[in-house]
Design a protein around this motif. Structure first.
Motif, PDB file in Angstrom:
ATOM      1  N   SER A 111       3.681  15.391  16.288  1.00  0.00           N
ATOM      2  CA  SER A 111       4.674  14.467  16.094  1.00  0.00           C
ATOM      3  C   SER A 111       4.744  13.460  17.034  1.00  0.00           C
ATOM      4  CB  SER A 111       5.992  15.132  15.725  1.00  0.00           C
ATOM      5  OG  SER A 111       6.157  16.000  17.254  1.00  0.00           O
ATOM      6  N   GLY A 112       4.493  13.698  18.285  1.00  0.00           N
ATOM      7  CA  GLY A 112       4.667  12.613  19.553  1.00  0.00           C
ATOM      8  C   GLY A 112       3.464  11.701  19.386  1.00  0.00           C
ATOM      9  N   LEU A 113       2.427  11.919  18.547  1.00  0.00           N
ATOM     10  CA  LEU A 113       1.254  11.096  18.610  1.00  0.00           C
ATOM     11  C   LEU A 113       1.364   9.737  17.859  1.00  0.00           C
ATOM     12  CD1 LEU A 113      -1.259  13.777  18.837  1.00  0.00           C
ATOM     13  CD2 LEU A 113      -0.330  12.752  20.680  1.00  0.00           C
ATOM     14  N   PHE A 114       0.412   8.866  17.976  1.00  0.00           N
ATOM     15  CA  PHE A 114       0.537   7.581  17.607  1.00  0.00           C
ATOM     16  C   PHE A 114      -0.652   7.532  16.599  1.00  0.00           C
ATOM     17  CE2 PHE A 114      -0.657   3.094  17.095  1.00  0.00           C
ATOM     18  CZ  PHE A 114       0.399   2.410  16.891  1.00  0.00           C
ATOM     19  N   VAL A 115      -0.623   6.915  15.132  1.00  0.00           N
ATOM     20  CA  VAL A 115      -1.538   6.671  14.436  1.00  0.00           C
ATOM     21  C   VAL A 115      -1.625   5.089  14.080  1.00  0.00           C
ATOM     22  CG1 VAL A 115      -2.449   6.773  11.874  1.00  0.00           C
ATOM     23  CG2 VAL A 115      -1.488   8.954  13.273  1.00  0.00           C
TER      24      VAL A 115
ATOM     25  N   LEU B 137      -4.588   4.675   7.885  1.00  0.00           N
ATOM     26  CA  LEU B 137      -5.283   5.929   8.809  1.00  0.00           C
ATOM     27  C   LEU B 137      -4.427   6.886   8.372  1.00  0.00           C
ATOM     28  CD1 LEU B 137      -7.338   7.054  10.320  1.00  0.00           C
ATOM     29  CD2 LEU B 137      -5.895   6.118  12.412  1.00  0.00           C
ATOM     30  N   HIS B 138      -2.929   6.784   8.237  1.00  0.00           N
ATOM     31  CA  HIS B 138      -1.983   7.935   8.334  1.00  0.00           C
ATOM     32  C   HIS B 138      -2.323   8.625   6.796  1.00  0.00           C
ATOM     33  CE1 HIS B 138       1.810   9.956   7.189  1.00  0.00           C
ATOM     34  NE2 HIS B 138       1.747  10.313   8.343  1.00  0.00           N
ATOM     35  N   SER B 139      -2.496   7.953   5.768  1.00  0.00           N
ATOM     36  CA  SER B 139      -2.759   8.411   4.684  1.00  0.00           C
ATOM     37  C   SER B 139      -4.082   9.065   4.609  1.00  0.00           C
ATOM     38  CB  SER B 139      -2.958   7.053   3.475  1.00  0.00           C
ATOM     39  OG  SER B 139      -3.105   7.696   2.206  1.00  0.00           O
ATOM     40  N   ILE B 140      -5.290   8.603   5.031  1.00  0.00           N
ATOM     41  CA  ILE B 140      -6.336   9.397   5.191  1.00  0.00           C
ATOM     42  C   ILE B 140      -6.228  10.737   5.946  1.00  0.00           C
ATOM     43  CG2 ILE B 140      -8.766   9.161   6.389  1.00  0.00           C
ATOM     44  CD1 ILE B 140      -8.668   6.134   5.938  1.00  0.00           C
ATOM     45  N   ILE B 141      -5.539  10.938   7.146  1.00  0.00           N
ATOM     46  CA  ILE B 141      -5.233  11.992   7.736  1.00  0.00           C
ATOM     47  C   ILE B 141      -4.655  13.021   6.993  1.00  0.00           C
ATOM     48  CG2 ILE B 141      -4.190  12.877   9.934  1.00  0.00           C
ATOM     49  CD1 ILE B 141      -4.692  10.579  11.412  1.00  0.00           C
ATOM     50  N   VAL B 142      -3.618  12.280   5.966  1.00  0.00           N
ATOM     51  CA  VAL B 142      -2.687  13.519   5.662  1.00  0.00           C
ATOM     52  C   VAL B 142      -3.560  13.937   4.052  1.00  0.00           C
ATOM     53  CG1 VAL B 142      -0.715  13.594   3.721  1.00  0.00           C
ATOM     54  CG2 VAL B 142      -0.448  12.312   6.020  1.00  0.00           C
ATOM     55  N   LYS B 143      -4.454  13.199   3.780  1.00  0.00           N
ATOM     56  CA  LYS B 143      -5.448  13.634   2.612  1.00  0.00           C
ATOM     57  C   LYS B 143      -6.241  14.726   3.114  1.00  0.00           C
ATOM     58  CE  LYS B 143      -4.906   9.475  -0.403  1.00  0.00           C
ATOM     59  NZ  LYS B 143      -5.474   8.546  -1.218  1.00  0.00           N
TER      60      LYS B 143
ATOM     61  N   ARG C  59       6.424  17.082   3.188  1.00  0.00           N
ATOM     62  CA  ARG C  59       7.131  15.938   3.556  1.00  0.00           C
ATOM     63  C   ARG C  59       6.738  15.871   5.282  1.00  0.00           C
ATOM     64  NH1 ARG C  59      11.402  17.620   1.616  1.00  0.00           N
ATOM     65  NH2 ARG C  59      12.350  18.920   3.487  1.00  0.00           N
ATOM     66  N   MET C  60       7.075  17.071   5.930  1.00  0.00           N
ATOM     67  CA  MET C  60       6.948  16.986   7.293  1.00  0.00           C
ATOM     68  C   MET C  60       5.288  16.221   7.708  1.00  0.00           C
ATOM     69  SD  MET C  60       8.166  20.617   8.483  1.00  0.00           S
ATOM     70  CE  MET C  60       7.897  20.385  10.166  1.00  0.00           C
ATOM     71  N   LEU C  61       4.256  16.646   7.057  1.00  0.00           N
ATOM     72  CA  LEU C  61       3.298  15.851   7.139  1.00  0.00           C
ATOM     73  C   LEU C  61       3.388  14.324   6.895  1.00  0.00           C
ATOM     74  CD1 LEU C  61       0.410  18.332   5.368  1.00  0.00           C
ATOM     75  CD2 LEU C  61       1.077  18.109   7.750  1.00  0.00           C
ATOM     76  N   GLN C  62       3.794  13.993   5.976  1.00  0.00           N
ATOM     77  CA  GLN C  62       4.170  12.504   5.675  1.00  0.00           C
ATOM     78  C   GLN C  62       4.962  11.753   6.980  1.00  0.00           C
ATOM     79  OE1 GLN C  62       2.668  10.820   3.264  1.00  0.00           O
ATOM     80  NE2 GLN C  62       2.091  12.294   2.200  1.00  0.00           N
ATOM     81  N   THR C  63       5.835  12.478   7.457  1.00  0.00           N
ATOM     82  CA  THR C  63       6.645  11.801   8.624  1.00  0.00           C
ATOM     83  C   THR C  63       6.301  12.406   9.909  1.00  0.00           C
ATOM     84  OG1 THR C  63       8.334  13.890   8.485  1.00  0.00           O
ATOM     85  CG2 THR C  63       8.612  11.840   7.156  1.00  0.00           C
TER      86      THR C  63
ATOM     87  N   SER D  89       4.945   6.481  13.999  1.00  0.00           N
ATOM     88  CA  SER D  89       4.863   5.307  15.030  1.00  0.00           C
ATOM     89  C   SER D  89       4.569   4.066  14.299  1.00  0.00           C
ATOM     90  CB  SER D  89       4.177   5.794  16.081  1.00  0.00           C
ATOM     91  OG  SER D  89       4.486   6.901  16.870  1.00  0.00           O
ATOM     92  N   TYR D  90       3.659   4.057  13.187  1.00  0.00           N
ATOM     93  CA  TYR D  90       3.181   2.811  12.704  1.00  0.00           C
ATOM     94  C   TYR D  90       3.902   1.995  11.854  1.00  0.00           C
ATOM     95  CZ  TYR D  90       3.189   5.137   8.325  1.00  0.00           C
ATOM     96  OH  TYR D  90       3.374   6.027   7.152  1.00  0.00           O
TER      97      TYR D  90
END
Length: 886
Positions: free
Chosen positions: A822-826, A831-837, A877-881, A885-886
């Motif tokens: 949660s403290g890391l940056f995407v 890219l966030h959508s790719i990671i979540v998928k 929901r937690m994965l989405q948030t 940072s982006y």
């Protein structure tokens, strides 16, 4: 009657004569008488002849005496004419010296009264005044100085010129009569007066050219419609307030400048498009007439005489002991005139960067036989360099004011260090102003060329069968002009290297003691290790600035060289003054050598700037929050490198000028075998990837729980950022070698980019997702045989422990993973959508199925909600948030 004798009777018989016989007898008598008359006539002629001879012998002495008297009269008349001429020649000094002295007094008064220096001082008196105000001041100062020679009339100049012509004639007269006892003193007096006249004319020549001021003027057009400015009337072109000044924008980008230059070159209107100033002839018609009269007078001695020796300007007479020549001795051997006669002469930096000079030959006086050419060089060289120096100082002051304003606005009124606010814009503005100085130098050179053509060139026709003295004068003319414009080109050279050394941060690169020579086009990168290292942002700006300056030099340099008259063929004639049949190598002028040095120096420094960018990327610090963020976000080195690549991409031709002439670490070939801009971008990206990998390893060496996660996510963020910014899309394919593109258009579609960047992203993504597999160990299926129920819904204690262990283990590991991530940056939402998928594939779908299957079974009496607190929609929901940072 005819008598006939008879044979028988011996008697005579008389027969009367016939008519024919009678006529024959009469004719015979006539011939006899004629013969007697002829003999008598001959005797009379002989007598007359004898008497004529006697008479001639009596008259010859009188004729000789008469002829002698006629010859004596002729000799007496010639003697009287010679005496008359001699008296006039002896009176030459007395008759001509007053005109020479009057010219000397007037020239000294004009020279001591100043003019050009006062205008220049007025222009530079207040740095805070606008350039329009300073131009106005110069205009009024020039108009005032135009009347400064009112006490010396134009006729005085013409009278002095005629006097010098008379003195030269008198000198030739006495040279032919050296046997006269009075010739020696007469020659000395004539030389003294002639020397004074030459000095006076040279002094007036210099004063006029100095007081004229700069040969440039601000570009201006009349105001439109009924506009007024400063109370000026519409259409009043003499009122500077009624004019508006035009020129290139002070904030012109590199692309706009290149477009302007290209259009001007294509339309052959380069001089109309460059600079904020235009060519201007600062001389009025009277001064032009006086200057031309001086030139015609002083160069008349180069026309030659009967003995083949011309009367040179500075050395008063050809046979005088004060005669000087172009091959000087002693300290004069190093003057600008003679240094250029050396075929091995090369222009190298001898002066300190920022001193205002590139080579010391510019600082040396111009010494030739012709004093008015020496005066021309001294006067116009000062005015030309003053014009360029004033413009350069104005640009630096304006840039300094803007920098101070920006620094104050950032600091909020507090004192801020210069390094904290040094921006790429400041370096780019410095490069822009450097190109503007080059443009202004072209205008200054064109103005000086107009003065040269107006004053010197029309009065110097050199015939095909010119004498040695005339050819020497022609050579001195070209060298004099070359020396004037060389001072301007030399100053531009120092301005360019000063920018690279100070503003661009190269430091040593322009030092005369560095290993790289200005003359070497193919020298290697022996001094690369000495190139200073700066931040990637600053180095990128310096590299772009170097290419921008080189782009300007590449497009404007040939025109500047043409204005400077590139070649001076000294070997066109032989030593005897006759045309040489053998074609020899021409000797370059000082100006042409300096024009070549501009290109070489810019290429050298641009190469150093490109190397500095590579070194800055490769050596970017691995430690520190400024260089490697704690949240594994995009490193500044990545964004700065992408910015540098985008800014460099349009300079395809400028980069090719570097690679053709310099052996570079990433491209050791030169000439046609050299590579294009793609090779440099590839080398730069590979250095960036190497630096990012070393930065990623530093996360592991930190020894934290999330070190491995940060390492992989850091590589993912930076690789994805590079692909998004520089990678070609499916429908876009831009290559650097396809032509010059804009910064926004540039994309890389080469396979090396995919293999190096995309594959690194995939490897880092696989390693990152692998860390999430720890959750899957809690999502194993429970065998139905192991599920025993106490009642209809409640599992037995042992069976419940199986599901409790799985749900509690998942909850604990998920909370741990969530807290670590949660403290890391995407980098961005994509890219966030790719990671979540990818995470859905890794564990979420499995968890949802596991949750839907076993949440229906009651495996705890009191803490069922605690074990089932992470419902699938909550986890989703937690994965989405998780990366917000982006």
């Amino acid at each position: 009657m005819t008598t006939i004798l008879s044979s028988s009777a011996s008697t005579s018989i008389s027969i009367p004569p016939t008519n024919a016989q009678r006529r024959i007898n009469i004719l015979s008598q006539s011939l006899s008488r004629l013969s007697n008359s002829t003999n008598t006539s001959i005797q009379c002629c002989e007598s007359i002849t004898r008497r004529s001879r006697n008479l001639d012998s009596l008259t010859s002495p009188a004729s000789d005496a008469s002829a002698a008297l006629v010859l004596a009269g002729t000799n007496l008349a010639t003697t009287l004419e010679v005496l008359k001429d001699a008296r006039e020649k002896f009176d030459t000094v007395r008759d001509c010296e007053p005109a020479v002295e009057r010219l000397m007094r007037g020239a000294r008064e004009i020279s001591e009264g100043g003019g050009g220096g006062a205008a220049a001082a007025a222009e530079d008196d207040d740095d805070n005044r606008s350039i329009v105000t300073r131009a106005t001041t110069r205009t009024f100062a020039t108009n005032k100085n135009n009347n400064s020679n009112s006490f010396l009339s134009e006729q005085d100049v013409y009278a002095a010129a005629d006097s010098l012509e008379i003195i030269r004639d008198a000198h030739s007269f006495f040279l032919e009569r050296r046997e006269w006892k009075s010739s020696s003193s007469a020659l000395g007096n004539l030389e003294r007066v002639h020397r004074s006249g030459v000095e006076a004319m040279s002094l007036l020549f210099k004063a006029h050219l100095t007081n004229a001021g700069a040969a440039v003027r601000l570009k201006r057009i009349p105001l439109k419609n009924n506009e007024r400015a400063g109370g000026g009337k519409k259409g009043d072109h003499n009122n500077i307030a009624s004019l508006t000044f035009v020129g290139p924008s002070a904030h012109e980008s590199a692309t706009e400048a290149r477009t302007r230059f290209s259009a001007a070159l294509e339309n052959r209107e380069l001089m109309k498009s460059v600079g904020e100033y235009r060519e201007h002839l600062p001389l009025d018609t009277r001064k032009v007439r006086e200057l031309r009269a001086i030139v015609e007078c002083l160069m008349s001695g180069t026309e030659g005489g009967e003995n083949g020796q011309g009367l040179l300007s500075t050395n008063v007479f050809p046979n005088s002991t004060t005669n000087s020549n172009l091959s000087m001795s002693g300290s004069d051997k190093g003057t600008a005139v003679n240094r250029l006669n050396d075929k091995n002469f090369k222009v190298v930096r001898t002066e300190k960067i920022g001193s205002g000079f590139f080579c010391n030959i510019i600082k040396q006086p111009f010494k030739s036989k012709f004093s008015h050419l020496n005066a021309y060089v001294e006067a116009r060289k000062d005015q030309a360099t003053t014009s360029l120096e004033g413009y350069y100082r104005h640009l630096r002051n304006e840039r300094k004011k803007f920098s101070m304003f920006r620094r104050d606005s950032i600091g909020g009124g507090t004192v801020v260090a210069k390094s904290t606010v040094t921006s790429a814009g400041e370096v780019d503005s410095g490069a822009r102003d450097t190109v503007r100085c080059l443009e202004h130098a072209m205008v200054v050179v064109q103005g000086e060329k107009s003065i040269y053509r107006c004053v010197l060139f029309p009065t110097t026709p050199i015939p095909p069968d010119a004498s040695t003295e005339q050819l020497e004068y022609k050579s001195a003319l070209l060298q004099a002009y070359s020396h004037v414009v060389s001072a301007v080109v030399d100053r531009v050279l120092d301005i360019i290297e000063f920018f690279f050394a100070q503003d661009a941060g190269l430091g040593y690169a322009g030092n005369p003691s560095s290993s790289d020579s200005t003359n070497g086009e193919h020298d290697s990168n022996a001094g690369s290790s000495k190139i200073p290292s700066h931040s990637v942002l600053f180095s990128g700006s310096s590299a772009v600035a170097g290419l921008r300056i080189l782009d300007g030099v590449r497009m404007l340099g040939p025109s500047l060289a043409k204005l400077c008259d590139m070649l001076l063929d000294k070997n066109e004639t032989s030593t005897k003054g006759h045309r040489s049949k053998e074609k020899k190598d021409p000797i370059s002028s000082l100006a042409s050598n300096l024009c070549i040095a501009i290109h070489r120096t810019t290429v050298k420094n641009a190469a150093h700037a490109l190397e500095m960018l590579v070194n800055s990327v490769h050596k970017d610090p691995l430690q520190g929050e400024k260089y490697r963020s704690k949240n594994a976000g995009v490193a500044p080195v990545s964004s700065d490198t992408v910015r540098a690549v985008r800014l460099i991409s349009p300079f395809v031709n400028a980069y090719k000028s570097v690679s053709k002439r310099r052996a570079l670490p990433w491209d050791p070939h030169i000439g046609e075998k050299s590579k294009d801009l793609n090779s440099y971008i590839k080398f730069l990206i590979m250095r960036l990837i190497n630096n990012l990998q070393r930065k990623a390893q530093q996360y592991k060496e930190d020894g934290m729980l999330d070190s491995e996660i940060k390492c992989n996510l850091f590589l993912m963020n930076n690789s994805f950022y590079l692909m998004e910014q520089l990678g070609a899309q499916d429908d876009i394919s831009y290559l650097a070698n396809e032509g010059e593109t804009t910064e926004e258009e540039f994309k890389i579609s080469d396979t090396w980019f995919f293999e190096s960047v995309s594959k690194q992203f995939e490897r880092a993504k696989s390693a990152y997702l692998e860390s999430w597999n720890v959750l899957n160990q809690h999502l194993t299926k429970v065998n139905e045989k192991n599920l025993e129920y106490q009642s209809d819904k409640l599992l037995s204690l042992e069976s419940g422990r199986l599901l409790k262990a799985r749900f509690s283990g998942f909850n604990a590991d998920f909370e741990k993973m969530y807290s670590l991530h949660s403290g890391l940056f995407v980098a961005d939402a994509k890219l966030h959508s790719i990671i979540v998928k990818e995470l859905e594939i890794v564990f979420f779908k499995r968890y949802k199925k596991f949750y839907d299957t076993y949440s229906k079974i009651q495996f705890s009496k009191k803490k069922m909600e605690e074990y089932l607190k992470y419902q699938p929609k909550v986890v989703e929901r937690m994965l989405q948030t998780m990366y917000s940072s982006y």
